[in-house]
Design an enzyme around this catalytic site. Structure first.
Site, mmCIF file in Angstrom:
data_model
loop_
_atom_site.group_PDB
_atom_site.id
_atom_site.type_symbol
_atom_site.label_atom_id
_atom_site.label_comp_id
_atom_site.label_asym_id
_atom_site.label_seq_id
_atom_site.Cartn_x
_atom_site.Cartn_y
_atom_site.Cartn_z
ATOM 1 N N ASP A 1 0.871 -1.378 -0.098
ATOM 2 C CA ASP A 1 0.066 0.141 -0.095
ATOM 3 C C ASP A 1 0.909 1.267 -0.013
ATOM 4 O O ASP A 1 1.770 1.200 0.777
ATOM 5 C CB ASP A 1 -0.762 -0.095 1.253
ATOM 6 C CG ASP A 1 -1.601 1.250 1.357
ATOM 7 O OD1 ASP A 1 -1.932 1.820 0.438
ATOM 8 O OD2 ASP A 1 -2.178 1.430 2.722
ATOM 9 N N ASN B 1 -0.727 4.696 -0.399
ATOM 10 C CA ASN B 1 -1.286 5.901 -0.018
ATOM 11 C C ASN B 1 -2.154 5.863 1.179
ATOM 12 O O ASN B 1 -2.832 6.608 1.503
ATOM 13 C CB ASN B 1 -2.215 6.367 -1.061
ATOM 14 C CG ASN B 1 -3.413 5.022 -1.460
ATOM 15 O OD1 ASN B 1 -3.385 4.293 -0.674
ATOM 16 N ND2 ASN B 1 -4.266 5.652 -1.989
ATOM 17 N N ASP C 1 -4.197 3.683 2.529
ATOM 18 C CA ASP C 1 -5.647 3.301 2.855
ATOM 19 C C ASP C 1 -5.963 1.853 3.288
ATOM 20 O O ASP C 1 -7.245 1.287 3.265
ATOM 21 C CB ASP C 1 -6.621 3.722 1.522
ATOM 22 C CG ASP C 1 -6.220 2.834 0.242
ATOM 23 O OD1 ASP C 1 -5.194 2.111 0.363
ATOM 24 O OD2 ASP C 1 -6.737 2.901 -0.739
ATOM 25 N N ASP D 1 -1.594 -1.267 -3.866
ATOM 26 C CA ASP D 1 -2.156 -0.457 -4.964
ATOM 27 C C ASP D 1 -1.038 -0.844 -6.385
ATOM 28 O O ASP D 1 0.099 -1.179 -5.922
ATOM 29 C CB ASP D 1 -2.290 0.881 -4.856
ATOM 30 C CG ASP D 1 -1.380 1.595 -3.673
ATOM 31 O OD1 ASP D 1 -0.284 1.455 -4.021
ATOM 32 O OD2 ASP D 1 -1.651 1.932 -2.872
ATOM 33 N N ASP E 1 -4.295 -10.695 -15.945
ATOM 34 C CA ASP E 1 -5.171 -11.876 -15.725
ATOM 35 C C ASP E 1 -6.524 -11.335 -16.444
ATOM 36 O O ASP E 1 -7.239 -10.310 -16.194
ATOM 37 C CB ASP E 1 -5.601 -11.719 -14.052
ATOM 38 C CG ASP E 1 -6.084 -13.096 -13.511
ATOM 39 O OD1 ASP E 1 -6.593 -13.948 -14.287
ATOM 40 O OD2 ASP E 1 -5.425 -13.304 -12.508
ATOM 41 N N ASP F 1 -8.429 -16.941 -16.698
ATOM 42 C CA ASP F 1 -9.124 -17.430 -15.544
ATOM 43 C C ASP F 1 -10.004 -18.542 -16.199
ATOM 44 O O ASP F 1 -10.738 -18.240 -17.315
ATOM 45 C CB ASP F 1 -9.984 -16.252 -15.064
ATOM 46 C CG ASP F 1 -10.487 -16.612 -13.692
ATOM 47 O OD1 ASP F 1 -9.796 -16.997 -12.886
ATOM 48 O OD2 ASP F 1 -11.784 -16.590 -13.589
ATOM 49 N N GLU G 1 -5.882 -21.331 -16.751
ATOM 50 C CA GLU G 1 -6.139 -21.910 -15.662
ATOM 51 C C GLU G 1 -7.158 -23.096 -16.053
ATOM 52 O O GLU G 1 -8.163 -22.730 -16.536
ATOM 53 C CB GLU G 1 -6.951 -20.897 -14.628
ATOM 54 C CG GLU G 1 -6.992 -21.652 -13.227
ATOM 55 C CD GLU G 1 -8.242 -21.270 -12.391
ATOM 56 O OE1 GLU G 1 -8.101 -21.289 -11.030
ATOM 57 O OE2 GLU G 1 -8.758 -20.211 -12.748
ATOM 58 N N HIS H 1 -2.923 -17.658 -5.422
ATOM 59 C CA HIS H 1 -3.843 -16.857 -4.320
ATOM 60 C C HIS H 1 -5.107 -17.563 -4.053
ATOM 61 O O HIS H 1 -6.069 -16.938 -3.370
ATOM 62 C CB HIS H 1 -4.363 -15.528 -5.314
ATOM 63 C CG HIS H 1 -4.955 -15.841 -6.509
ATOM 64 N ND1 HIS H 1 -4.551 -16.586 -7.530
ATOM 65 C CD2 HIS H 1 -6.420 -15.656 -6.737
ATOM 66 C CE1 HIS H 1 -5.465 -16.869 -8.508
ATOM 67 N NE2 HIS H 1 -6.380 -16.245 -8.059
ATOM 68 N N ASP H 2 -5.133 -18.770 -4.516
ATOM 69 C CA ASP H 2 -6.442 -19.721 -4.235
ATOM 70 C C ASP H 2 -6.017 -20.859 -3.241
ATOM 71 O O ASP H 2 -6.899 -21.543 -2.877
ATOM 72 C CB ASP H 2 -7.014 -20.482 -5.581
ATOM 73 C CG ASP H 2 -7.614 -19.427 -6.364
ATOM 74 O OD1 ASP H 2 -8.004 -18.421 -6.032
ATOM 75 O OD2 ASP H 2 -7.807 -19.557 -7.872
HETATM 76 C C1 GLC Z 1 -10.412 -18.652 -10.471
HETATM 77 C C2 GLC Z 1 -9.688 -17.589 -9.748
HETATM 78 C C3 GLC Z 1 -10.191 -17.424 -8.373
HETATM 79 C C4 GLC Z 1 -11.713 -16.659 -8.862
HETATM 80 C C5 GLC Z 1 -12.552 -17.668 -9.799
HETATM 81 C C6 GLC Z 1 -13.611 -16.936 -10.451
HETATM 82 O O1 GLC Z 1 -10.141 -19.901 -9.997
HETATM 83 O O2 GLC Z 1 -8.158 -18.066 -9.749
HETATM 84 O O3 GLC Z 1 -9.637 -16.607 -7.449
HETATM 85 O O4 GLC Z 1 -12.363 -16.629 -7.624
HETATM 86 O O5 GLC Z 1 -11.739 -18.087 -10.896
HETATM 87 O O6 GLC Z 1 -13.367 -15.815 -11.151
HETATM 88 CA CA CA Z 2 -3.365 1.881 -1.308
#
Ligand code: GLC
Ligand code: CA
Length: 530
Positions: free
Chosen positions: A23, A25, A27, A31, A100, A197, A238, A310-311
């Site tokens: 971050d 700024n 908040d 970012d 993405d 995705d 993915e 991230h999943d």
């Molecule tokens: C993919 C992404 C996930 C998202 C899902 C719906 O699996 O990696 O984070 O929630 O698609 O877009």
């Molecule tokens: Ca920020």
């Protein structure tokens, strides 16, 4: 490897979840300028590409995977000028930028959906799936049914994820044209590639009840990326649970579809389902890696080398020892993956051994999937429900990066959007770099070795260990030269290798010289075979 994809073997991609990265700024939300501020850090680590999780305008019901405008930036992340600056400053450092792309669904706040739901005869009426009655009994991925009634239109629409993430109807050629234009828009801004995705879901087979791998999947992917305009892009889809045959169809260079696909089998090691832990086993991980390295080599396909995203909760906490032997197991896992053939990908925080955090209350969790799953687990008791969420939730990998041990971990100057990482005092970049054994330093040296060693980039893979061995041993050979890799698992073992004649390139225990000696827990050695 075909010329077209060979170049990608030298890419080291770093995945950024911008909301939790840095971050700038005050908040409490990461970012784009935070990413810019860390470019030198990434360059120094040895990264030459970044993948940004969605940065588009979004109500954030699924943290940006619910896109309200594909051509604009999420308010919290900054604006288009920040994005342009990020692209050019990345390029100035030799860092590629991967966006993405979320083609399967939009946010219900997207103007296409807002128009579509008004009536059955407007220019957008067929942009989504509309039915008088739900044609299937599909469940949505984040809980509940996948068909939602819309009072305005008096019909049901499909949402494979949240209620506010309606699925786009790719059988409508206008939708395909829109998505091509979105891709071209970003490519014209200088973007070098896309992570796509849930690509397998863009073609569905509703009559036969299949919500992925529909009859037109490959035709649509080809239409999107098989064009001249897209030929230079790196594209990774993915796609959960693809078979070898499906993998081949997506990634065979002659078909002009995708550069590569994520192959997720190894992420299932150490769990029986997403929220249920099983015994960790690096041997199981090895067997998956051997299977896919061999298959991809035989078929001349590009493989993604990764452990985290991230999943999923940190791989280190799921299959390694994230306490007493955190350094040893983190470096062992790194060596197992990043000496193989493929495109290297790291997830933010992995480079200094970020572990899974723990929280005592559901109010500390933010992810829609986790919260819905928790409610589903409550009949098992609160303790069990929390245990499962702490093990498997996506929040595990979405906590603010702990750059240091200060109150907000150096991520922000205020309390962040999601609670700081519960382990930040023990595990943070600053402590790691100044500690006796630094995971970050190991990553940096490993990536440098990979970059400087053609055998590790282009070499053929040959497995030497047997499935019953408590270690992974293999070679990478290129133009008559061979590099050998030995990664021992959780217990000491004697692989019977003598280093007397060999040139040790890297190890993760200080005193490994060149003599043969038993390997200690998670000990690795990378050496040139003379
Ligand atoms: C993919 C992404 C996930 C998202 C899902 C719906 O699996 O990696 O984070 O929630 O698609 O877009
Ligand atoms: Ca920020």
């Amino acid at each position: 490897m075909t010329e077209k994809y060979r170049d990608f073997l030298s890419w080291v991609i770093y995945q950024i979840y911008p909301r939790s990265f840095q971050d700038t700024n005050g908040d409490g939300i990461g970012d784009l300028n935070g990413v810019r501020a860390r470019l030198d850090y990434l360059k120094d680590l040895g990264v030459n590409a970044i993948w940004l999780c969605p940065c588009y305008k979004s109500p954030n019901d699924d943290n940006g995977y619910d896109v309200a405008d594909y051509r604009d930036i999420m308010d919290e992340f900054g604006n288009m000028d920040d994005m342009k600056a990020l692209i050019s400053e990345s390029h100035a450092r030799g860092i590629h930028v991967i966006m993405d792309l979320v083609p399967n669904h939009t946010s219900s706040a997207h103007k296409w959906f807002r128009a579509s739901k008004q009536s059955r005869d407007n220019p957008y009426s067929d942009y989504y799936y509309w039915f008088d009655e739900p044609p299937t009994d599909w469940n949505a991925s984040f809980g509940g049914k996948a068909w939602e009634y819309c009072p305005e239109r008096k019909q049901y629409y499909l949402h494979s994820y949240c209620v506010s993430q309606p699925d786009l109807n790719w059988d409508n050629p206008k939708v395909r044209d829109e998505m091509k234009a979105v891709g071209d828009f970003w490519a014209s801004l200088g973007v070098d590639g896309f992570r796509i995705d849930v690509i397998d879901q863009i073609s569905k087979d509703i009559p036969n009840g299949r919500n992925c791998f529909g009859p037109h999947l490959h035709e649509y992917i080809h239409e999107l990326f098989g064009r001249e305009e897209a030929a230079h892009l790196f594209t990774v889809g993915e796609c959960w649970a693809s078979t070898g045959e499906e993998y081949k169809k997506h990634c065979d260079a002659s078909r002009n579809e995708l550069s590569t696909l994520f192959q997720f089998d190894h992420l299932e090691c150490g769990r029986s389902e997403k929220f249920v832990q099983t015994a960790p086993s690096l041997a199981a991980v090895r067997d998956v890696l051997v299977k896919w390295q061999t298959f991809n080599q035989q078929n001349d396909l590009l493989q993604m080398l990764f452990t985290d995203n991230h999943d999923n909760a940190p791989f280190l906490s799921r299959v390694g020892n994230d306490k007493e032997l955190r350094y040893e197991s983190a470096t062992c896992i790194a060596a197992m993956f990043y000496t193989l053939k493929g495109v290297a990908l790291l997830y933010q925080g992995q480079e200094f051994g970020t572990v899974s955090p723990r929280y005592d209350d559901i109010s500390d969790f933010r992810d829609v999937e986790a919260i819905n799953a928790y409610n589903g687990f409550l009949p098992l008791g609160k303790e069990e429900a929390l245990k499962r969420i702490n093990f498997g939730s996506r929040d595990n990998s979405r906590r603010p990066i702990a750059w240091d041990g200060s109150e907000y971990g150096g991520f922000s100057t205020v309390a962040p959007w999601t609670p700081v990482h519960s382990e930040k005092d023990r595990v943070n970049l600053d402590a790691d770099i100044h500690g006796e054994k630094s995971i970050h330093a190991f990553y940096k040296r490993l990536l440098a070795l990979r970059r400087a060693t053609p055998e590790l980039l282009y070499g053929d893979f040959t497995v030497l260990s047997k499935p019953t061995d408590p270690f992974f041993r293999f070679t990478r050979s290129y133009e008559g030269k061979t590099v050998e890799v030995l990664c021992n698992f959780e217990t000491a073992s004697d692989p019977g290798v003598s280093f007397a004649e060999q040139d040790l390139l890297r190890s993760n225990y200080k005193d490994r010289k060149d003599a043969s000696a038993p390997f200690r827990p998670y000990e690795i050695a990378i050496y040139r075979v003379k």
